[in-house]
Design an enzyme around this catalytic site. Structure first.
Site, PDB file in Angstrom:
ATOM      1  N   LYS A  55       0.686  -1.113  -0.073  1.00 50.20           N
ATOM      2  CA  LYS A  55       0.015   0.069   0.107  1.00 50.20           C
ATOM      3  C   LYS A  55       0.912   1.208   0.205  1.00 50.20           C
ATOM      4  O   LYS A  55       1.684   1.712   1.184  1.00 50.20           O
ATOM      5  CB  LYS A  55      -0.819  -0.109   1.218  1.00 50.20           C
ATOM      6  N   GLU A  89      10.862   1.361   9.874  1.00 41.07           N
ATOM      7  CA  GLU A  89      11.910   2.534   9.442  1.00 41.07           C
ATOM      8  C   GLU A  89      10.811   3.749   9.757  1.00 41.07           C
ATOM      9  O   GLU A  89      10.247   4.069   9.145  1.00 41.07           O
ATOM     10  CB  GLU A  89      12.044   2.739   7.995  1.00 41.07           C
ATOM     11  N   CYS A 145      13.654  11.437   6.511  1.00 34.49           N
ATOM     12  CA  CYS A 145      13.662  10.838   7.799  1.00 34.49           C
ATOM     13  C   CYS A 145      15.353  10.833   8.204  1.00 34.49           C
ATOM     14  O   CYS A 145      15.581  11.140   9.736  1.00 34.49           O
ATOM     15  CB  CYS A 145      13.413   9.285   8.003  1.00 34.49           C
ATOM     16  N   GLU A 161      10.657  16.167  14.607  1.00 33.48           N
ATOM     17  CA  GLU A 161      11.226  15.805  13.193  1.00 33.48           C
ATOM     18  C   GLU A 161      10.659  17.165  12.306  1.00 33.48           C
ATOM     19  O   GLU A 161       9.364  17.181  12.283  1.00 33.48           O
ATOM     20  CB  GLU A 161      10.710  14.594  12.558  1.00 33.48           C
TER      21      GLU A 161
END
Ligand code: ADP
Length: 459
Positions: free
Chosen positions: A154, A229, A263, A360
Protein backbone atom coordinates in the site's frame (compact mmCIF):
# COMPACT_ATOMS: atom_id res chain seq x y z
CA UNK A 1 -11.03 7.54 -6.41
CA UNK A 2 -8.07 9.18 -4.66
CA UNK A 3 -7.15 12.50 -6.27
CA UNK A 4 -3.44 13.13 -6.63
CA UNK A 5 -2.53 16.82 -6.57
CA UNK A 6 0.69 18.49 -7.65
CA UNK A 7 2.03 20.13 -4.47
CA UNK A 8 3.72 22.84 -6.55
CA UNK A 9 0.46 24.25 -7.94
CA UNK A 10 -2.50 22.22 -6.68
CA UNK A 11 -3.47 20.87 -10.11
CA UNK A 12 -4.81 17.36 -10.55
CA UNK A 13 -2.07 14.94 -11.64
CA UNK A 14 -4.20 11.82 -11.76
CA UNK A 15 -6.30 9.42 -9.75
CA UNK A 16 -5.84 6.10 -8.01
CA UNK A 17 -8.56 3.69 -6.95
CA UNK A 18 -9.98 3.86 -3.43
CA UNK A 19 -10.47 0.12 -3.10
CA UNK A 20 -13.18 -1.55 -1.08
CA UNK A 21 -12.41 -4.06 1.66
CA UNK A 22 -13.35 -6.92 -0.60
CA UNK A 23 -11.02 -5.72 -3.36
CA UNK A 24 -8.19 -5.49 -0.84
CA UNK A 25 -9.01 -8.95 0.47
CA UNK A 26 -8.96 -10.33 -3.07
CA UNK A 27 -5.48 -8.88 -3.54
CA UNK A 28 -4.35 -10.43 -0.24
CA UNK A 29 -5.77 -13.77 -1.46
CA UNK A 30 -3.73 -13.51 -4.66
CA UNK A 31 -0.59 -12.62 -2.65
CA UNK A 32 -1.04 -15.75 -0.54
CA UNK A 33 -2.01 -18.01 -3.42
CA UNK A 34 1.08 -17.04 -5.42
CA UNK A 35 3.52 -17.87 -2.63
CA UNK A 36 4.06 -21.63 -3.18
CA UNK A 37 4.93 -21.27 -6.87
CA UNK A 38 7.10 -18.19 -6.37
CA UNK A 39 9.06 -19.58 -3.44
CA UNK A 40 9.46 -22.83 -5.38
CA UNK A 41 11.17 -21.15 -8.31
CA UNK A 42 14.89 -21.45 -8.75
CA UNK A 43 16.73 -18.49 -7.26
CA UNK A 44 18.12 -17.87 -10.73
CA UNK A 45 14.63 -17.55 -12.17
CA UNK A 46 13.64 -14.96 -9.58
CA UNK A 47 16.92 -13.17 -10.14
CA UNK A 48 16.38 -13.06 -13.92
CA UNK A 49 12.92 -11.50 -13.51
CA UNK A 50 14.26 -8.83 -11.16
CA UNK A 51 17.07 -8.12 -13.58
CA UNK A 52 14.60 -7.73 -16.44
CA UNK A 53 12.51 -5.36 -14.35
CA UNK A 54 15.63 -3.32 -13.54
CA UNK A 55 16.41 -3.02 -17.25
CA UNK A 56 12.85 -2.08 -18.19
CA UNK A 57 12.78 0.78 -15.69
CA UNK A 58 16.28 1.88 -16.64
CA UNK A 59 15.00 2.33 -20.20
CA UNK A 60 12.02 4.38 -19.00
CA UNK A 61 13.59 6.72 -16.50
CA UNK A 62 12.25 9.93 -18.00
CA UNK A 63 8.60 8.92 -17.67
CA UNK A 64 9.11 7.99 -14.02
CA UNK A 65 11.08 11.14 -13.24
CA UNK A 66 8.46 13.50 -14.66
CA UNK A 67 5.66 11.75 -12.82
CA UNK A 68 7.63 11.96 -9.56
CA UNK A 69 8.16 15.71 -9.99
CA UNK A 70 4.43 16.18 -10.51
CA UNK A 71 3.10 14.10 -7.67
CA UNK A 72 5.85 14.63 -5.09
CA UNK A 73 7.20 18.11 -5.90
CA UNK A 74 10.88 17.17 -5.85
CA UNK A 75 12.96 18.57 -8.70
CA UNK A 76 13.87 16.56 -11.78
CA UNK A 77 17.53 16.15 -10.77
CA UNK A 78 16.44 14.68 -7.47
CA UNK A 79 13.87 12.43 -9.14
CA UNK A 80 16.60 10.99 -11.35
CA UNK A 81 18.80 10.60 -8.29
CA UNK A 82 16.05 8.69 -6.52
CA UNK A 83 15.54 6.44 -9.54
CA UNK A 84 19.24 5.53 -9.52
CA UNK A 85 19.07 4.86 -5.80
CA UNK A 86 15.89 2.79 -6.13
CA UNK A 87 17.11 0.87 -9.17
CA UNK A 88 20.20 -0.01 -7.15
CA UNK A 89 18.03 -2.12 -4.86
CA UNK A 90 16.50 -4.10 -7.70
CA UNK A 91 19.94 -4.75 -9.17
CA UNK A 92 21.48 -5.60 -5.80
CA UNK A 93 18.73 -8.04 -4.81
CA UNK A 94 18.63 -9.63 -8.26
CA UNK A 95 22.21 -10.61 -7.43
CA UNK A 96 21.56 -11.39 -3.78
CA UNK A 97 18.67 -13.75 -4.64
CA UNK A 98 21.29 -16.33 -5.62
CA UNK A 99 23.21 -16.00 -2.35
CA UNK A 100 20.72 -16.84 0.36
CA UNK A 101 23.13 -19.38 1.82
CA UNK A 102 22.62 -21.57 4.86
CA UNK A 103 25.19 -23.19 7.15
CA UNK A 104 26.42 -26.51 8.34
CA UNK A 105 27.27 -26.85 12.01
CA UNK A 106 29.57 -29.54 13.44
CA UNK A 107 27.16 -32.03 14.91
CA UNK A 108 26.78 -32.47 18.67
CA UNK A 109 25.89 -36.17 18.37
CA UNK A 110 27.31 -39.24 16.70
CA UNK A 111 26.05 -40.30 13.27
CA UNK A 112 24.15 -37.12 12.69
CA UNK A 113 24.33 -33.92 10.66
CA UNK A 114 23.23 -30.39 11.43
CA UNK A 115 22.33 -27.97 8.68
CA UNK A 116 20.68 -24.59 8.78
CA UNK A 117 18.58 -23.47 5.83
CA UNK A 118 16.98 -20.12 5.16
CA UNK A 119 13.43 -20.20 3.87
CA UNK A 120 11.22 -17.30 2.76
CA UNK A 121 8.90 -16.22 5.58
CA UNK A 122 5.80 -16.37 3.39
CA UNK A 123 3.48 -13.79 1.84
CA UNK A 124 4.43 -10.28 3.02
CA UNK A 125 2.99 -6.76 3.05
CA UNK A 126 4.42 -3.26 2.99
CA UNK A 127 3.19 0.26 3.65
CA UNK A 128 5.27 3.09 2.21
CA UNK A 129 5.48 6.90 2.52
CA UNK A 130 5.33 9.65 -0.12
CA UNK A 131 8.78 11.22 0.27
CA UNK A 132 10.59 8.65 -1.88
CA UNK A 133 7.70 7.28 -3.96
CA UNK A 134 9.97 5.10 -6.11
CA UNK A 135 12.84 3.98 -3.90
CA UNK A 136 10.74 3.12 -0.85
CA UNK A 137 8.89 0.58 -2.96
CA UNK A 138 11.78 -0.97 -4.86
CA UNK A 139 13.81 -1.37 -1.68
CA UNK A 140 11.06 -3.47 -0.09
CA UNK A 141 9.69 -5.44 -3.02
CA UNK A 142 13.08 -6.35 -4.51
CA UNK A 143 14.22 -7.80 -1.19
CA UNK A 144 11.02 -9.73 -0.64
CA UNK A 145 10.94 -11.18 -4.14
CA UNK A 146 14.62 -12.12 -4.03
CA UNK A 147 14.07 -14.06 -0.81
CA UNK A 148 11.16 -15.97 -2.38
CA UNK A 149 8.36 -14.03 -0.66
CA UNK A 150 5.37 -12.49 -2.40
CA UNK A 151 4.38 -8.94 -1.41
CA UNK A 152 1.35 -6.68 -1.36
CA UNK A 153 2.06 -2.95 -1.07
CA UNK A 154 0.00 0.00 0.00
CA UNK A 155 1.77 3.15 -1.19
CA UNK A 156 1.05 6.59 0.26
CA UNK A 157 -2.12 8.35 -0.90
CA UNK A 158 -0.03 11.38 -1.95
CA UNK A 159 2.07 9.41 -4.46
CA UNK A 160 0.26 6.30 -5.73
CA UNK A 161 0.89 7.02 -9.43
CA UNK A 162 4.63 6.28 -9.33
CA UNK A 163 3.74 3.13 -7.39
CA UNK A 164 1.24 1.93 -10.01
CA UNK A 165 3.73 2.69 -12.74
CA UNK A 166 6.24 0.45 -10.98
CA UNK A 167 3.60 -2.28 -10.86
CA UNK A 168 2.85 -1.82 -14.55
CA UNK A 169 6.51 -2.21 -15.55
CA UNK A 170 6.82 -5.26 -13.30
CA UNK A 171 3.88 -6.88 -15.11
CA UNK A 172 5.40 -6.01 -18.50
CA UNK A 173 8.49 -8.07 -17.74
CA UNK A 174 6.47 -11.00 -16.40
CA UNK A 175 6.43 -10.54 -12.63
CA UNK A 176 3.07 -12.25 -12.08
CA UNK A 177 -0.12 -11.26 -10.35
CA UNK A 178 -0.01 -12.20 -6.71
CA UNK A 179 3.77 -12.06 -6.55
CA UNK A 180 3.58 -8.25 -6.53
CA UNK A 181 0.20 -6.75 -5.63
CA UNK A 182 -0.77 -3.17 -4.95
CA UNK A 183 -3.75 -1.68 -3.15
CA UNK A 184 -4.82 1.89 -2.41
CA UNK A 185 -7.62 3.31 -0.31
CA UNK A 186 -8.29 3.94 3.35
CA UNK A 187 -4.90 3.48 5.06
CA UNK A 188 -6.30 2.47 8.44
CA UNK A 189 -8.67 -0.12 6.95
CA UNK A 190 -5.97 -1.58 4.70
CA UNK A 191 -3.50 -1.66 7.60
CA UNK A 192 -6.03 -3.64 9.63
CA UNK A 193 -6.55 -6.13 6.83
CA UNK A 194 -2.78 -6.62 6.45
CA UNK A 195 -2.08 -7.02 10.15
CA UNK A 196 -5.20 -9.06 10.94
CA UNK A 197 -4.46 -11.77 8.40
CA UNK A 198 -2.20 -14.38 9.95
CA UNK A 199 -1.18 -15.67 6.51
CA UNK A 200 0.76 -12.41 5.99
CA UNK A 201 4.01 -13.33 7.73
CA UNK A 202 5.77 -10.01 7.60
CA UNK A 203 4.98 -6.30 7.41
CA UNK A 204 7.56 -3.76 6.34
CA UNK A 205 6.59 -0.21 7.22
CA UNK A 206 8.24 3.14 6.59
CA UNK A 207 6.50 6.18 8.01
CA UNK A 208 5.81 7.99 11.25
CA UNK A 209 6.60 6.56 14.66
CA UNK A 210 2.95 7.02 15.68
CA UNK A 211 1.62 4.82 12.87
CA UNK A 212 4.54 2.41 13.34
CA UNK A 213 3.49 1.88 16.95
CA UNK A 214 -0.12 1.25 15.92
CA UNK A 215 0.91 -1.33 13.35
CA UNK A 216 3.37 -3.00 15.74
CA UNK A 217 0.59 -3.38 18.32
CA UNK A 218 -1.66 -4.95 15.71
CA UNK A 219 1.15 -7.26 14.56
CA UNK A 220 1.52 -8.33 18.18
CA UNK A 221 -1.79 -10.14 17.87
CA UNK A 222 -0.73 -12.22 14.87
CA UNK A 223 2.99 -12.29 15.83
CA UNK A 224 3.77 -10.94 12.41
CA UNK A 225 7.43 -10.16 11.85
CA UNK A 226 8.14 -6.47 11.17
CA UNK A 227 10.66 -4.07 9.77
CA UNK A 228 10.02 -0.51 10.97
CA UNK A 229 11.73 2.53 9.50
CA UNK A 230 10.26 5.37 11.52
CA UNK A 231 10.97 8.98 12.39
CA UNK A 232 14.33 10.56 13.08
CA UNK A 233 15.83 13.57 14.82
CA UNK A 234 19.28 13.52 13.27
CA UNK A 235 22.11 15.47 14.90
CA UNK A 236 24.74 17.00 12.62
CA UNK A 237 27.84 17.80 14.68
CA UNK A 238 30.65 20.05 13.49
CA UNK A 239 33.80 20.10 15.66
CA UNK A 240 36.29 22.96 15.70
CA UNK A 241 38.84 20.92 13.73
CA UNK A 242 36.38 20.08 10.94
CA UNK A 243 36.78 21.03 7.29
CA UNK A 244 34.13 23.75 7.36
CA UNK A 245 33.62 23.88 3.60
CA UNK A 246 32.98 20.15 3.51
CA UNK A 247 30.63 20.44 6.47
CA UNK A 248 28.64 23.19 4.73
CA UNK A 249 28.36 21.11 1.57
CA UNK A 250 27.28 18.07 3.57
CA UNK A 251 24.79 20.10 5.60
CA UNK A 252 23.16 21.70 2.58
CA UNK A 253 23.00 18.46 0.57
CA UNK A 254 21.56 16.41 3.41
CA UNK A 255 19.16 19.10 4.65
CA UNK A 256 17.67 20.37 1.41
CA UNK A 257 17.20 17.02 -0.29
CA UNK A 258 13.47 16.66 -0.89
CA UNK A 259 13.07 20.09 0.73
CA UNK A 260 14.02 18.58 4.07
CA UNK A 261 11.22 16.02 3.94
CA UNK A 262 13.45 13.03 4.68
CA UNK A 263 13.69 10.88 7.80
CA UNK A 264 17.50 11.16 7.76
CA UNK A 265 17.45 14.92 7.22
CA UNK A 266 19.69 16.70 9.79
CA UNK A 267 17.31 18.09 12.41
CA UNK A 268 19.78 19.62 14.89
CA UNK A 269 23.04 21.23 13.83
CA UNK A 270 25.52 21.32 16.73
CA UNK A 271 28.46 23.56 15.88
CA UNK A 272 31.43 24.14 18.18
CA UNK A 273 31.09 27.59 19.68
CA UNK A 274 34.53 28.71 18.42
CA UNK A 275 33.48 28.26 14.76
CA UNK A 276 29.74 28.84 15.18
CA UNK A 277 29.56 32.36 13.73
CA UNK A 278 31.82 31.55 10.78
CA UNK A 279 29.81 28.41 10.03
CA UNK A 280 26.49 30.26 10.15
CA UNK A 281 27.75 33.05 7.94
CA UNK A 282 29.03 30.64 5.30
CA UNK A 283 25.92 28.52 5.53
CA UNK A 284 23.68 31.55 5.02
CA UNK A 285 25.73 32.66 2.06
CA UNK A 286 25.48 29.20 0.49
CA UNK A 287 21.78 28.61 1.19
CA UNK A 288 20.70 32.07 0.02
CA UNK A 289 21.99 31.22 -3.46
CA UNK A 290 19.63 28.21 -3.79
CA UNK A 291 16.41 28.76 -5.67
CA UNK A 292 12.94 27.75 -4.55
CA UNK A 293 10.73 26.63 -7.40
CA UNK A 294 8.56 23.94 -8.93
CA UNK A 295 10.82 21.15 -10.05
CA UNK A 296 10.42 20.60 -13.79
CA UNK A 297 13.83 22.05 -14.65
CA UNK A 298 17.36 20.73 -14.81
CA UNK A 299 19.11 22.43 -11.89
CA UNK A 300 18.65 21.69 -8.20
CA UNK A 301 15.85 23.67 -6.55
CA UNK A 302 14.03 23.47 -3.25
CA UNK A 303 10.44 22.40 -3.87
CA UNK A 304 7.15 22.73 -1.99
CA UNK A 305 6.02 20.93 1.14
CA UNK A 306 3.93 17.89 0.26
CA UNK A 307 0.63 19.23 1.63
CA UNK A 308 -0.92 21.88 3.86
CA UNK A 309 -0.38 19.84 7.04
CA UNK A 310 3.33 19.53 6.23
CA UNK A 311 3.58 23.25 5.54
CA UNK A 312 1.70 24.19 8.73
CA UNK A 313 3.95 21.99 10.85
CA UNK A 314 7.09 23.71 9.58
CA UNK A 315 5.53 27.15 10.03
CA UNK A 316 4.47 26.37 13.58
CA UNK A 317 7.91 25.02 14.58
CA UNK A 318 9.53 28.19 13.27
CA UNK A 319 6.93 30.27 15.11
CA UNK A 320 7.78 28.47 18.35
CA UNK A 321 11.47 29.33 17.79
CA UNK A 322 10.55 32.95 17.15
CA UNK A 323 8.57 33.07 20.41
CA UNK A 324 11.71 31.89 22.20
CA UNK A 325 13.69 34.83 20.85
CA UNK A 326 15.84 32.66 18.63
CA UNK A 327 17.60 34.51 15.81
CA UNK A 328 16.15 33.95 12.33
CA UNK A 329 19.22 34.41 10.15
CA UNK A 330 17.56 33.51 6.86
CA UNK A 331 13.99 32.80 5.72
CA UNK A 332 11.45 32.09 8.41
CA UNK A 333 8.26 32.36 6.40
CA UNK A 334 6.28 31.23 3.40
CA UNK A 335 8.18 31.83 0.17
CA UNK A 336 7.10 34.75 -2.01
CA UNK A 337 5.58 32.43 -4.60
CA UNK A 338 3.05 31.31 -2.00
CA UNK A 339 1.26 27.96 -1.89
CA UNK A 340 3.19 25.20 -0.14
CA UNK A 341 6.62 26.75 -0.68
CA UNK A 342 8.55 27.59 2.49
CA UNK A 343 11.75 29.60 2.51
CA UNK A 344 15.00 27.81 3.36
CA UNK A 345 15.49 28.97 6.93
CA UNK A 346 18.46 29.24 9.28
CA UNK A 347 17.85 29.71 12.99
CA UNK A 348 20.44 30.25 15.77
CA UNK A 349 20.50 30.81 19.53
CA UNK A 350 17.85 28.17 20.13
CA UNK A 351 17.54 26.27 23.40
CA UNK A 352 17.19 22.50 23.65
CA UNK A 353 13.59 22.88 24.83
CA UNK A 354 12.48 24.37 21.51
CA UNK A 355 9.84 22.20 19.83
CA UNK A 356 12.04 21.66 16.80
CA UNK A 357 14.77 20.19 19.02
CA UNK A 358 12.53 17.22 19.76
CA UNK A 359 10.31 17.08 16.67
CA UNK A 360 11.11 15.93 13.18
CA UNK A 361 10.89 19.21 11.22
CA UNK A 362 10.38 17.74 7.73
CA UNK A 363 11.10 21.03 6.01
CA UNK A 364 14.01 23.23 4.82
CA UNK A 365 14.96 24.54 8.26
CA UNK A 366 18.50 24.57 9.72
CA UNK A 367 18.44 25.04 13.50
CA UNK A 368 22.05 25.68 14.61
CA UNK A 369 22.98 25.10 18.26
CA UNK A 370 26.30 25.89 19.98
CA UNK A 371 28.31 23.37 21.97
CA UNK A 372 31.56 23.46 23.99
CA UNK A 373 32.80 19.94 24.68
CA UNK A 374 32.75 16.49 23.15
CA UNK A 375 31.06 14.93 26.18
CA UNK A 376 28.38 17.61 26.16
CA UNK A 377 27.56 17.22 22.48
CA UNK A 378 27.37 13.42 22.72
CA UNK A 379 24.91 13.76 25.55
CA UNK A 380 22.78 16.31 23.72
CA UNK A 381 22.89 14.37 20.44
CA UNK A 382 21.62 11.27 22.23
CA UNK A 383 18.97 13.13 24.22
CA UNK A 384 16.13 12.14 21.91
CA UNK A 385 13.77 9.20 21.63
CA UNK A 386 14.94 8.68 18.06
CA UNK A 387 18.07 6.95 16.82
CA UNK A 388 18.21 6.79 13.05
CA UNK A 389 21.33 8.63 11.93
CA UNK A 390 23.98 11.03 13.23
CA UNK A 391 26.37 13.01 11.06
CA UNK A 392 29.62 14.40 12.44
CA UNK A 393 32.58 16.30 11.10
CA UNK A 394 36.06 16.10 12.61
CA UNK A 395 39.59 15.37 11.41
CA UNK A 396 40.72 13.73 14.62
CA UNK A 397 41.07 9.97 14.51
CA UNK A 398 40.46 9.22 18.18
CA UNK A 399 37.38 11.41 18.30
CA UNK A 400 36.05 9.90 15.07
CA UNK A 401 36.23 6.48 16.64
CA UNK A 402 34.90 7.48 20.06
CA UNK A 403 31.83 9.11 18.55
CA UNK A 404 31.12 6.21 16.22
CA UNK A 405 30.70 4.11 19.36
CA UNK A 406 29.03 6.66 21.62
CA UNK A 407 26.29 7.90 19.31
CA UNK A 408 22.96 6.11 19.68
CA UNK A 409 21.92 5.62 16.08
CA UNK A 410 21.57 2.86 13.52
CA UNK A 411 23.84 4.82 11.19
CA UNK A 412 26.76 7.13 12.08
CA UNK A 413 28.23 9.11 9.22
CA UNK A 414 31.60 10.87 9.40
CA UNK A 415 32.61 13.79 7.17
CA UNK A 416 29.84 13.45 4.58
CA UNK A 417 26.13 14.15 4.36
CA UNK A 418 25.46 11.21 2.10
CA UNK A 419 24.10 7.99 3.63
CA UNK A 420 22.09 5.59 1.54
CA UNK A 421 22.87 3.10 -1.20
CA UNK A 422 21.78 -0.47 -1.87
CA UNK A 423 24.84 -2.16 -0.40
CA UNK A 424 24.58 -0.78 3.16
CA UNK A 425 22.20 -1.61 6.03
CA UNK A 426 19.73 1.25 6.49
CA UNK A 427 17.76 1.48 9.72
CA UNK A 428 17.50 2.81 13.22
CA UNK A 429 17.41 2.10 16.93
CA UNK A 430 15.17 3.36 19.76
CA UNK A 431 11.91 4.91 18.48
CA UNK A 432 13.28 5.05 14.93
CA UNK A 433 12.37 1.39 14.59
CA UNK A 434 14.08 -1.92 13.98
CA UNK A 435 15.20 -4.14 11.16
CA UNK A 436 17.45 -3.18 8.28
CA UNK A 437 16.93 -2.58 4.57
CA UNK A 438 19.61 -2.91 1.92
CA UNK A 439 22.82 -4.97 1.92
CA UNK A 440 23.01 -8.67 2.72
CA UNK A 441 21.43 -7.89 6.09
CA UNK A 442 18.23 -6.75 4.36
CA UNK A 443 17.37 -10.19 3.07
CA UNK A 444 17.61 -11.68 6.55
CA UNK A 445 14.38 -9.82 7.35
CA UNK A 446 12.52 -11.98 4.82
CA UNK A 447 13.77 -15.44 5.76
CA UNK A 448 13.15 -17.87 8.57
CA UNK A 449 15.97 -20.01 9.86
CA UNK A 450 15.30 -23.72 9.84
CA UNK A 451 17.55 -26.04 11.83
CA UNK A 452 17.65 -29.52 10.32
CA UNK A 453 19.02 -32.39 12.40
CA UNK A 454 19.53 -35.70 10.60
CA UNK A 455 20.32 -38.52 12.95
CA UNK A 456 20.78 -42.27 12.67
CA UNK A 457 22.98 -41.83 9.64
CA UNK A 458 24.99 -44.97 10.39
CA UNK A 459 22.07 -47.18 9.41
P1 ADP B 1 3.76 10.70 6.95
O1 ADP B 1 3.61 11.69 8.02
O2 ADP B 1 5.11 10.57 6.38
O3 ADP B 1 2.68 10.76 5.92
P2 ADP B 1 2.47 8.34 7.97
O4 ADP B 1 2.99 7.39 8.97
O5 ADP B 1 1.20 9.05 8.28
O6 ADP B 1 3.66 9.34 7.72
O7 ADP B 1 2.29 7.66 6.57
C1 ADP B 1 3.13 6.66 6.05
C2 ADP B 1 2.29 5.57 5.43
O8 ADP B 1 1.45 5.03 6.44
C3 ADP B 1 1.35 6.06 4.33
O9 ADP B 1 1.29 5.07 3.33
C4 ADP B 1 0.03 6.19 5.03
O10 ADP B 1 -1.09 6.03 4.18
C5 ADP B 1 0.11 5.02 5.99
N1 ADP B 1 -0.79 5.12 7.15
C6 ADP B 1 -1.21 6.22 7.80
N2 ADP B 1 -2.03 5.90 8.82
C7 ADP B 1 -2.14 4.55 8.82
C8 ADP B 1 -2.84 3.59 9.64
N3 ADP B 1 -3.59 3.95 10.67
N4 ADP B 1 -2.69 2.28 9.34
C9 ADP B 1 -1.92 1.89 8.31
N5 ADP B 1 -1.24 2.74 7.51
C10 ADP B 1 -1.35 4.05 7.77
Amino acid sequence: MIEVLNPANGTLVGEAPAMSRSEVNDAIERTCAAFPAWSGKLAKERSDLLRRWFERIRDNKAAFAELMVKENGKCLAEAYGEIEYGLGFIEWYAEEAKRVYGDTIPSHAAHSAVTVVKEPVGPTAAITPWNFPFMMITRKIATALAAGCTMIIKPAEETPLTAYKLLETAREVGIPEGVFEMVTGDPKGIGELFTGDSRIRKLSFTGSTAVGRLLASACGQTLTKMTLELGGNAPFIVFDDADIEAAIEGAVGAKLRNSGQVCISPNRFYVHTSIHDRFVEKLAERVSRIEVSEGMRDDFVVGPMINQAGFDKVASLVEDARQRDAHIILGGQQHAQGGLFYEPTIITELDDEAEMAQTEIFGPVFPVYRFQTEAEVIERANATEYGLVTYYYTQELGRSFRLSRALEAGMVILNTGSVGTASVPFGGVKQSGYGREGSFYGIEEYVDIKYVLMSGLDR
